[in-house]
Design a protein around this motif. Structure first.
Motif, mmCIF file in Angstrom:
data_model
loop_
_atom_site.group_PDB
_atom_site.id
_atom_site.type_symbol
_atom_site.label_atom_id
_atom_site.label_comp_id
_atom_site.label_asym_id
_atom_site.label_seq_id
_atom_site.Cartn_x
_atom_site.Cartn_y
_atom_site.Cartn_z
ATOM 1 N N GLY A 126 53.386 44.477 47.028
ATOM 2 C CA GLY A 126 52.289 44.579 46.350
ATOM 3 C C GLY A 126 51.091 45.710 46.684
ATOM 4 O O GLY A 126 51.153 46.569 47.352
ATOM 5 N N ASN A 127 50.168 45.602 45.586
ATOM 6 C CA ASN A 127 49.207 46.784 45.645
ATOM 7 C C ASN A 127 47.833 46.463 45.720
ATOM 8 O O ASN A 127 47.182 45.757 45.025
ATOM 9 C CB ASN A 127 49.392 47.761 44.318
ATOM 10 N N THR A 128 47.170 46.742 47.019
ATOM 11 C CA THR A 128 45.782 46.261 47.457
ATOM 12 C C THR A 128 44.742 47.140 46.544
ATOM 13 O O THR A 128 43.690 46.714 46.337
ATOM 14 C CB THR A 128 45.716 46.315 48.833
ATOM 15 N N ASP A 129 45.220 48.361 45.757
ATOM 16 C CA ASP A 129 44.432 49.133 45.336
ATOM 17 C C ASP A 129 44.376 48.761 43.797
ATOM 18 O O ASP A 129 43.742 49.760 42.891
ATOM 19 C CB ASP A 129 44.725 50.684 45.391
ATOM 20 N N ILE A 130 44.963 47.778 43.204
ATOM 21 C CA ILE A 130 44.996 47.648 41.850
ATOM 22 C C ILE A 130 43.444 47.212 41.528
ATOM 23 O O ILE A 130 42.758 46.418 42.415
ATOM 24 C CB ILE A 130 45.909 46.280 41.386
ATOM 25 N N GLU A 131 43.055 47.667 40.171
ATOM 26 C CA GLU A 131 41.696 47.752 39.549
ATOM 27 C C GLU A 131 41.510 46.079 39.468
ATOM 28 O O GLU A 131 42.439 45.428 38.712
ATOM 29 C CB GLU A 131 41.351 48.415 38.618
ATOM 30 N N LEU A 132 40.355 45.329 39.862
ATOM 31 C CA LEU A 132 39.859 44.170 39.623
ATOM 32 C C LEU A 132 39.049 44.095 38.308
ATOM 33 O O LEU A 132 38.205 45.015 38.200
ATOM 34 C CB LEU A 132 39.240 43.423 40.832
ATOM 35 N N THR A 133 39.185 43.147 37.496
ATOM 36 C CA THR A 133 38.297 43.189 36.317
ATOM 37 C C THR A 133 37.083 42.419 36.652
ATOM 38 O O THR A 133 37.055 41.378 37.558
ATOM 39 C CB THR A 133 38.951 42.400 35.107
ATOM 40 N N ASN A 134 36.134 42.835 35.903
ATOM 41 C CA ASN A 134 34.609 41.829 36.078
ATOM 42 C C ASN A 134 34.645 40.991 35.120
ATOM 43 O O ASN A 134 33.685 39.983 34.992
ATOM 44 C CB ASN A 134 33.474 42.958 35.928
ATOM 45 N N ARG A 135 35.479 40.806 34.272
ATOM 46 C CA ARG A 135 35.653 39.802 32.973
ATOM 47 C C ARG A 135 36.254 38.333 33.612
ATOM 48 O O ARG A 135 37.540 38.600 34.249
ATOM 49 C CB ARG A 135 36.353 40.279 31.987
ATOM 50 N N SER A 136 35.600 37.376 33.515
ATOM 51 C CA SER A 136 36.137 35.949 33.761
ATOM 52 C C SER A 136 36.958 35.638 32.570
ATOM 53 O O SER A 136 36.977 36.097 31.647
ATOM 54 C CB SER A 136 35.241 34.975 34.127
ATOM 55 N N THR A 137 37.897 34.702 32.875
ATOM 56 C CA THR A 137 38.917 34.202 32.048
ATOM 57 C C THR A 137 37.977 33.184 31.164
ATOM 58 O O THR A 137 37.478 32.384 31.521
ATOM 59 C CB THR A 137 39.944 33.228 32.781
ATOM 60 N N SER A 138 38.434 33.670 29.691
ATOM 61 C CA SER A 138 37.662 32.789 28.829
ATOM 62 C C SER A 138 38.158 31.309 28.544
ATOM 63 O O SER A 138 39.393 31.346 28.766
ATOM 64 C CB SER A 138 37.763 33.634 27.265
ATOM 65 N N ILE A 139 37.414 30.344 28.051
ATOM 66 C CA ILE A 139 37.905 29.182 27.604
ATOM 67 C C ILE A 139 39.143 29.179 26.598
ATOM 68 O O ILE A 139 40.043 28.544 26.829
ATOM 69 C CB ILE A 139 36.978 28.177 27.097
ATOM 70 N N LYS A 140 38.929 30.136 25.967
ATOM 71 C CA LYS A 140 40.064 30.351 24.659
ATOM 72 C C LYS A 140 41.415 30.843 25.610
ATOM 73 O O LYS A 140 42.296 30.310 24.994
ATOM 74 C CB LYS A 140 39.534 31.294 23.685
ATOM 75 N N THR A 141 41.133 31.677 26.460
ATOM 76 C CA THR A 141 42.461 32.219 27.243
ATOM 77 C C THR A 141 43.218 30.794 27.966
ATOM 78 O O THR A 141 44.320 30.589 27.974
ATOM 79 C CB THR A 141 42.122 33.397 28.097
ATOM 80 N N LEU A 142 42.280 30.222 28.455
ATOM 81 C CA LEU A 142 42.624 28.925 29.165
ATOM 82 C C LEU A 142 43.340 28.052 28.474
ATOM 83 O O LEU A 142 44.660 27.430 28.708
ATOM 84 C CB LEU A 142 41.598 28.419 30.101
#
Length: 178
Positions: A122-138
């Protein structure tokens, strides 16, 4: 040929499996091919692959996840990459839990797959997004999950989701399943 370069490809698309196999042979892998879980079990009686590429959805309506589980149980050190045209968070999580080291969405090439074999930690340095999952994606992920459960039967999927078949067909046209 080194015994640590034995690759098992579990893929029901013969042309894709042949192309992928040739590409790995050029990289000094010995390649075996199976199209379903029964063929995987038979090959494991005679061979101990070091690497595997497993398609998530096989034509006989079996899941590549069962193959991942079988491969990992027989050879816990095997590097297994799940390759799919039907990616979802749910199947990615299950693939990793069952023993896959990586999960790649198609189209992926030999370079991507070989890099995935080398990227098992695993990689702990992976960039986290500030975007939450949208209803359409769910919604799309839930539709895909039920589609996979029903063997891609549109009518049964619509029934299980409580929507009209034509509504489901329109949603699938907007984000075509590849």
């Amino acid at each position: 040929m080194a015994p640590d370069r034995l690759l098992l490809i579990v893929e029901d698309d013969a042309a894709f499996a042949r192309t992928l196999g040739r590409s790995f042979e050029r990289r000094n892998y010995q390649v075996l091919h199976a199209t379903n879980a029964d063929e995987v079990a038979a090959l494991l009686q005679q061979h101990a692959p070091s690497h595997a590429v497993v398609d998530l959805k096989l034509k006989d309506n079996s899941s590549g996840l069962a193959c991942v589980q079988m491969l990992h149980q027989r050879h816990p050190d095997m590097l297994i990459v799940v390759l799919t045209g039907f990616a979802s968070i749910n199947t990615a999580v299950e693939a990793i839990k069952l023993g896959a080291c990586q999960y790649l969405a198609k189209p992926s090439n030999t370079d991507d797959i070989e890099a995935a074999f080398g990227h098992v930690a695993g990689n702990t340095d992976i960039e986290l997004t500030n975007r939450s999952t949208s209803i359409k994606t769910l919604e799309w992920e839930r539709i895909h999950e039920v589609l996979a459960e029903t063997g891609f039967n549109i009518s049964e999927t619509a029934r299980r989701l409580g929507m009209h078949r034509r509504t489901l067909a329109r949603k699938l046209e907007k984000q075509r399943v590849k």
